[in-house]
Design a protein around this motif. Structure first.
Motif: not given
Length: 114
Positions: A40-42, A46-47, A91-94
């Motif tokens: 997800y972060v790399t 989609d989610s 990452i901020q929205g995780l």
């Protein structure tokens, strides 16, 4: 497989966004919990996966105080630049995407001393 070992440390940086900390904290265990978040972060999945969110919740529960949070933060950010394609916006929205609330800002210039 080697590609995941380095990103795991970066994923740990993701957890810095959690109301987490680590006194007698095991960075290796925390990073292992976050490895499922790497796609997800790399890679732009989609989610975040269920395993990713479960890992974030587990790490968040490991943190008991400010000292724990600082230790976790330091563990996560030390190698974040070694992870290719790390998306700080994701990452901020995780935490929100996983239903985990945090009481501190998350961003590209994370300060572990707060």
């Amino acid at each position: 497989m080697a590609r995941l070992a380095i990103p795991a440390a970066a994923v740990a940086a993701l957890l810095v966004i959690l109301p987490v900390a680590i006194s007698a904290f095991d960075c290796g265990s925390a990073i292992q919990q976050l490895v499922p978040c790497l796609p997800y972060v790399t890679d732009g999945s989609d989610s975040p996966s269920t395993n990713c969110c479960n890992g974030i919740k587990t790490v968040a529960n490991m943190v008991k105080d400010r000292g724990d949070r600082q230790t976790l933060c330091e563990c996560l950010v030390k190698d974040k630049d070694k992870i290719p394609n790390l998306d700080m916006r994701r990452i901020q929205g995780l935490p929100a995407n996983c239903g985990v609330q945090v009481d501190f800002p998350i961003g590209p210039n994370i300060n572990c001393s707060t």
